[in-house]
Structure formats: structure tokens, C-alpha cells
Design a protein around this motif. Structure first.
Motif, PDB file in Angstrom:
ATOM      1  N   ILE A 201       0.668  -1.347   0.004  1.00  0.00           N
ATOM      2  CA  ILE A 201       0.022   0.035   0.252  1.00  0.00           C
ATOM      3  C   ILE A 201       0.827   1.314   0.017  1.00  0.00           C
ATOM      4  CG2 ILE A 201      -2.406  -1.322   1.174  1.00  0.00           C
ATOM      5  CD1 ILE A 201      -0.949  -0.045   3.668  1.00  0.00           C
ATOM      6  N   SER A 202       1.897   1.072   0.250  1.00  0.00           N
ATOM      7  CA  SER A 202       3.073   2.222  -0.337  1.00  0.00           C
ATOM      8  C   SER A 202       2.593   2.713   1.314  1.00  0.00           C
ATOM      9  CB  SER A 202       3.326   3.093  -1.464  1.00  0.00           C
ATOM     10  OG  SER A 202       3.276   2.796  -2.428  1.00  0.00           O
ATOM     11  N   GLY A 203       2.466   2.065   2.351  1.00  0.00           N
ATOM     12  CA  GLY A 203       2.446   3.006   3.408  1.00  0.00           C
ATOM     13  C   GLY A 203       2.894   2.445   4.762  1.00  0.00           C
ATOM     14  N   LEU A 204       2.097   2.891   5.203  1.00  0.00           N
ATOM     15  CA  LEU A 204       2.084   1.999   6.931  1.00  0.00           C
ATOM     16  C   LEU A 204       1.633   0.878   6.727  1.00  0.00           C
ATOM     17  CD1 LEU A 204       2.240   5.385   9.373  1.00  0.00           C
ATOM     18  CD2 LEU A 204       4.228   3.624   8.385  1.00  0.00           C
ATOM     19  N   ASP A 205       2.338   0.403   7.912  1.00  0.00           N
ATOM     20  CA  ASP A 205       1.018  -1.119   8.183  1.00  0.00           C
ATOM     21  C   ASP A 205      -0.714  -0.665   8.762  1.00  0.00           C
ATOM     22  OD1 ASP A 205       1.714  -4.365   9.252  1.00  0.00           O
ATOM     23  OD2 ASP A 205       0.062  -3.176   9.896  1.00  0.00           O
ATOM     24  N   PRO A 206      -1.374  -0.544   8.633  1.00  0.00           N
ATOM     25  CA  PRO A 206      -2.664  -0.210   9.250  1.00  0.00           C
ATOM     26  C   PRO A 206      -2.931  -0.433  10.530  1.00  0.00           C
ATOM     27  CG  PRO A 206      -2.928  -1.821   6.784  1.00  0.00           C
ATOM     28  CD  PRO A 206      -1.942  -1.828   7.200  1.00  0.00           C
ATOM     29  N   ASN A 207      -2.336  -1.634  10.479  1.00  0.00           N
ATOM     30  CA  ASN A 207      -2.360  -1.781  12.711  1.00  0.00           C
ATOM     31  C   ASN A 207      -1.637  -0.676  13.029  1.00  0.00           C
ATOM     32  OD1 ASN A 207      -4.182  -4.197  12.518  1.00  0.00           O
ATOM     33  ND2 ASN A 207      -2.045  -4.982  12.321  1.00  0.00           N
ATOM     34  N   LEU A 208      -0.787  -0.356  12.876  1.00  0.00           N
ATOM     35  CA  LEU A 208       0.445   0.780  13.590  1.00  0.00           C
ATOM     36  C   LEU A 208      -0.604   2.105  13.296  1.00  0.00           C
ATOM     37  CD1 LEU A 208       2.927   1.610  14.686  1.00  0.00           C
ATOM     38  CD2 LEU A 208       4.055   2.294  12.497  1.00  0.00           C
ATOM     39  N   VAL A 209      -1.457   2.839  12.006  1.00  0.00           N
ATOM     40  CA  VAL A 209      -2.159   4.147  12.139  1.00  0.00           C
ATOM     41  C   VAL A 209      -3.210   3.800  12.430  1.00  0.00           C
ATOM     42  CG1 VAL A 209      -0.992   4.928   9.570  1.00  0.00           C
ATOM     43  CG2 VAL A 209      -3.284   2.973   9.577  1.00  0.00           C
ATOM     44  N   GLN A 210      -3.606   2.680  13.155  1.00  0.00           N
ATOM     45  CA  GLN A 210      -4.625   2.986  14.032  1.00  0.00           C
ATOM     46  C   GLN A 210      -4.284   3.397  15.311  1.00  0.00           C
ATOM     47  OE1 GLN A 210      -7.805   3.415  13.459  1.00  0.00           O
ATOM     48  NE2 GLN A 210      -8.178   3.308  11.165  1.00  0.00           N
ATOM     49  N   SER A 211      -3.201   2.618  16.028  1.00  0.00           N
ATOM     50  CA  SER A 211      -2.223   2.251  17.347  1.00  0.00           C
ATOM     51  C   SER A 211      -2.950   3.484  17.785  1.00  0.00           C
ATOM     52  CB  SER A 211      -1.735   1.749  17.019  1.00  0.00           C
ATOM     53  OG  SER A 211      -1.003   1.655  18.094  1.00  0.00           O
ATOM     54  N   SER A 212      -3.746   3.042  19.404  1.00  0.00           N
ATOM     55  CA  SER A 212      -3.096   3.791  19.960  1.00  0.00           C
ATOM     56  C   SER A 212      -1.933   4.006  21.117  1.00  0.00           C
ATOM     57  CB  SER A 212      -4.276   4.427  21.394  1.00  0.00           C
ATOM     58  OG  SER A 212      -4.222   2.563  21.766  1.00  0.00           O
ATOM     59  N   ASN A 213      -1.621   3.304  20.789  1.00  0.00           N
ATOM     60  CA  ASN A 213       0.098   3.352  21.536  1.00  0.00           C
ATOM     61  C   ASN A 213       1.237   4.298  20.533  1.00  0.00           C
ATOM     62  OD1 ASN A 213      -1.147   1.894  23.473  1.00  0.00           O
ATOM     63  ND2 ASN A 213       0.061   0.062  22.451  1.00  0.00           N
ATOM     64  N   ALA A 214       0.753   4.471  18.771  1.00  0.00           N
ATOM     65  CA  ALA A 214       1.972   4.505  18.444  1.00  0.00           C
ATOM     66  C   ALA A 214       2.510   6.144  18.805  1.00  0.00           C
ATOM     67  CB  ALA A 214       1.103   5.467  17.234  1.00  0.00           C
ATOM     68  N   THR A 215       2.650   6.343  19.080  1.00  0.00           N
ATOM     69  CA  THR A 215       4.131   7.612  20.032  1.00  0.00           C
ATOM     70  C   THR A 215       4.788   8.472  18.903  1.00  0.00           C
ATOM     71  OG1 THR A 215       5.834   7.007  20.969  1.00  0.00           O
ATOM     72  CG2 THR A 215       3.628   7.177  22.035  1.00  0.00           C
ATOM     73  N   PHE A 216       5.299   9.824  19.009  1.00  0.00           N
ATOM     74  CA  PHE A 216       6.338  10.456  18.407  1.00  0.00           C
ATOM     75  C   PHE A 216       8.033   9.654  18.814  1.00  0.00           C
ATOM     76  CE2 PHE A 216       4.310  15.113  17.134  1.00  0.00           C
ATOM     77  CZ  PHE A 216       3.523  14.396  16.342  1.00  0.00           C
ATOM     78  N   ASN A 217       8.008   9.001  19.693  1.00  0.00           N
ATOM     79  CA  ASN A 217       9.241   8.019  19.802  1.00  0.00           C
ATOM     80  C   ASN A 217       8.802   6.694  19.198  1.00  0.00           C
ATOM     81  OD1 ASN A 217       9.148  10.126  21.381  1.00  0.00           O
ATOM     82  ND2 ASN A 217       8.515   8.796  22.912  1.00  0.00           N
ATOM     83  N   HIS A 218       8.069   6.382  18.382  1.00  0.00           N
ATOM     84  CA  HIS A 218       8.253   5.305  17.651  1.00  0.00           C
ATOM     85  C   HIS A 218       8.526   6.024  15.345  1.00  0.00           C
ATOM     86  CE1 HIS A 218       5.456   1.837  17.911  1.00  0.00           C
ATOM     87  NE2 HIS A 218       5.869   1.997  16.653  1.00  0.00           N
ATOM     88  N   THR A 219       9.496   6.783  16.049  1.00  0.00           N
ATOM     89  CA  THR A 219      10.084   7.557  14.357  1.00  0.00           C
ATOM     90  C   THR A 219      10.599   6.255  13.486  1.00  0.00           C
ATOM     91  OG1 THR A 219      11.746   8.475  16.112  1.00  0.00           O
ATOM     92  CG2 THR A 219      12.426   8.605  14.017  1.00  0.00           C
ATOM     93  N   ILE A 220      10.102   6.609  12.551  1.00  0.00           N
ATOM     94  CA  ILE A 220      10.316   5.373  11.119  1.00  0.00           C
ATOM     95  C   ILE A 220      11.314   6.253  10.609  1.00  0.00           C
ATOM     96  CG2 ILE A 220      10.015   4.908   8.756  1.00  0.00           C
ATOM     97  CD1 ILE A 220       6.672   5.742  10.121  1.00  0.00           C
ATOM     98  N   TYR A 221      12.818   5.167  10.581  1.00  0.00           N
ATOM     99  CA  TYR A 221      14.085   5.500   9.959  1.00  0.00           C
ATOM    100  C   TYR A 221      14.294   4.486   8.862  1.00  0.00           C
ATOM    101  CZ  TYR A 221      15.744   6.663  14.798  1.00  0.00           C
ATOM    102  OH  TYR A 221      16.495   7.440  15.726  1.00  0.00           O
TER     103      TYR A 221
END
Ligand SMILES: C[S@@+](CC[C@H](N)C(=O)[O-])C[C@H]1O[C@@H](n2cnc3c(N)ncnc32)[C@H](O)[C@@H]1O
Length: 320
Positions: free
Chosen positions: A82-102
Motif C-alpha cells: 500500500i506504499s504506506g504504514l502497516d494499517p495496525n500502526l496507523v490505528q494504534s493508540s500506542n503509536a507515539t512520536f517516539n515511534h520514529t521511522i528510520y
């Protein structure tokens, strides 16, 4: 209702896709050009030294293996289908700005087609800026794109779904400035230019227990398409931080759900994932002195997002 006039591409070819502007009156474009004087594709570092490189990987298989040095060090969050993020991650309430993608970077041996290079390739579809009824300019997927798809009968778009859940849409890019400069500009935009819309975005990343890394992005005068995206309390985009060749993060917007033709794009200005507005106190005396000086405290504008759970006001960073 007056018909739309069109500027075919406000980016002058900087982006992979054209971004058109629909307007009714010439004066609307004149006002916009007075504010947004330069379109840029990526962040521009004005006052910070942003040259900082992470180690690269030495993959020759486009980083498909889990042995990839970048993936094993920083994790892998993309879904190449999907040229994108795992759908579970975009929905996750735990995702934070500390979840940086490298993403893989200029030191990596892999090619440009590597699955861990996404945001660095730029916007993923043609967008258009249009006049909303209550919130000034707004952004949606260009109707010329959806018409083309219909004509070409590309069934991939699942009727009128134009953006898939998790898909990367665009960055929120502008000048990267220090906090003092952000405060100075916010005051000067109002007093010298009469700009009352706020475009300056302050991101706070929590590092360890008590350190906060703050990044201020100002796309008011020099910025990309992100500066035209409005706030919603029920948004269809969500911001994640991505790092490629620099310590300065890219604020990247991904779809939280399927987005249909003609839907306005929006994200929650409060970030809801650690950007922090007035409820967050940073251990920083500077913040206190701003409040005591009474420069800008508690400026809240009414929110017109119209969603059922609208909280009534736009988020505003009290430290500006
Ligand atoms: C980043 S700009 C978005 C683009 C802006 N609408 C424009 O015309 O350039 C943020 C400003 O847009 C307006 N805005 C964005 N979302 C809004 C909302 N939900 N309700 C009311 N105004 C909104 C506010 O004036 C805000 O300061």
C-alpha cells in the motif's frame, strides 16, 4: 455559486505530481501568494545544523531480508503493498512520536526501489487545494485524477476510494526554526502581515525520562502542500516522524482509513501522539517566562471541523 478557476500546478514541477489550486476570485490567489511566497518539497533548515547521518545498511536485495542493518536496528513499519504504514500502526493508540521511522538513507547500499524508502520519494498522488466553506483553503485528492481513473477503469481504486488505509500522502514541510525564532515569527506574522492563521507546528519528542527534543516547522512563507491541510477532531490522516539523512525529523502524514473521492484531508493538530499542547509542561524555564510575559497565552480559535466529537477549539501550542 461561482465557477472555479484553476491554476494547474502551484509547485512549478517540484513534486512528482501536480498540485492544482481551485479558486473563485483573483484576490484569493493574490492573498495566498502574499503569504506563501515559496513552494518547497522538503524541510528547509534555516537556523539549525541538520547534517547528521545515521549508519547505512549494505543490502543488495532491496532490504527484503530481516537481516537489513536499518531494519534490525530501527524496526520496519512499512507495507509495500500500500506504499504506506502497516494499517495496525496507523490505528494504534500506542503509536507515539517516539515511534520514529528510520528509512534507508544516502549511506545505504540498497537502491532507490528499496522497500524501506517511501517518504523520501515525495507525495504519492496528485492533490488539489480548494476553498472550504468555513476553514479557508483545504486539500483533497484532485478530481482530475479520480476522473482519469474512472475513464481508465482502474478497479484498483475500489470504486471511489482514492487513498488506502496506511498510505503515505505528504509531508508537513517548511522552515525548521529554533523556538525563539518561532515565537518571534508568530508575533510578527500577526502584527506585520496580518496573518492570523497558525501554520507553525511544534513537535516534541520525549527522549528518556526528562529530555525533550523540540522541532519547530514553519511553512507559513516557505512550505509545501501540508500547510493547506486543515484540522479535524476526527481526522483521516495521522502524523508520524520519519528520519532519513538528518536528525531533523520529517513530519509525514499517513491515511488512518480509506479516503474517498472529494473527502477533505485533515489531521489532528494536537497530534494526539505526544506533540503536547497546554497540558504538557516541559522542564524549561523559557516556557515559564513566556507565559509570565503574557505574550501569547491561551489563544484558541473555534474549530469548524463539524465532526460529532469536535472539542470546539483548535489545538494551540501555548509555548508559542
Ligand atoms: C495550517 S493552516 C490550514 C490551511 C488554512 N485553512 C489556509 O487557508 O491556509 C491552519 C489554519 O487554518 C484554519 N483552520 C484549520 N482547521 C480548522 C478548523 N477545523 N476549524 C477552523 N479553522 C481551521 C485556522 O485558521 C488555522 O489557524
Amino acid at each position: 455559486m461561482s465557477t472555479n478557476k484553476i491554476i494547474k500546478n502551484i509547485t512549478e514541477g517540484i513534486e512528482n505530481y501536480s498540485i492544482r489550486l481551485l479558486y473563485q476570485e483573483e484576490s484569493q490567489v493574490e492573498d495566498l501568494r502574499r503569504q506563501h511566497i515559496k513552494y518547497v518539497r522538503n524541510n528547509v533548515s534555516v537556523s539549525l545544523d541538520s547534517d547528521f547521518y545515521y549508519d547505512g545498511c549494505d543490502c543488495t536485495d532491496n532490504c527484503e531480508s530481516s537481516e537489513c542493518g536499518c531494519k534490525s536496528t530501527h524496526g520496519y513499519f512499512y507495507n509495500s503493498q500500500i506504499s504506506g504504514l502497516d494499517p495496525n500502526l496507523v490505528q494504534s493508540s500506542n503509536a507515539t512520536f517516539n515511534h520514529t521511522i528510520y528509512e534507508c538513507n544516502s549511506l545505504c547500499a540498497c537502491s532507490n526501489q528499496c522497500q524501506n524508502r517511501l517518504v523520501q520519494h515525495g507525495i504519492s498522488l496528485p492533490l488539489e487545494i480548494f476553498r472550504t466553506s468555513l476553514c479557508g483553503w483545504g486539500v483533497r485528492v484532485s478530481s482530475s485524477y479520480t476522473n482519469n481513473q474512472r475513464n481508465n477503469q482502474e478497479k484498483d481504486v475500489d470504486d471511489q476510494v482514492v487513498i488506502k488505509q496506511g498510505q503515505f500522502v505528504c509531508e508537513y514541510a517548511g522552515e525548521i526554526i529554533k523556538t525563539d525564532e518561532a515565537r518571534r515569527r508568530w508575533r510578527s506574522y500577526k502584527s506585520d502581515y496580518g496573518i492570523t492563521d497558525n501554520y507553525i507546528f511544534c513537535i516534541r519528542e520525549h527522549i528518556g525520562k526528562d529530555r525533550v527534543l523540540r522541532t519547530n516547522i514553519d511553512p507559513t512563507r516557505v512550505g509545501n502542500i501540508g500547510r493547506y491541510i486543515n484540522h479535524s477532531c476526527s481526522p483521516n490522516l495521522r502524523m508520524f516522524l520519519v528520519r532519513v539523512n538528518s536528525i531533523v525529523p520529517i513530519a509525514a502524514l499517513f491515511a488512518t482509513r480509506e479516503i474517498r473521492e472529494n473527502e477533505e484531508l485533515s489531521f489532528d493538530y494536537s497530534g494526539q501522539i505526544g506533540m503536547g499542547i497546554e497540558d504538557e509542561k516541559i522542564n524549561n524555564n523559557e516556557e515559564d517566562s513566556v507565559s509570565k510575559n503574557g505574550i501569547i497565552v491561551g489563544e484558541r480559535k473555534p474549530c469548524f471541523c463539524g465532526s460529532e466529537n469536535c472539542c470546539g477549539y483548535l489545538p494551540f501550542d501555548e509555548s508559542l
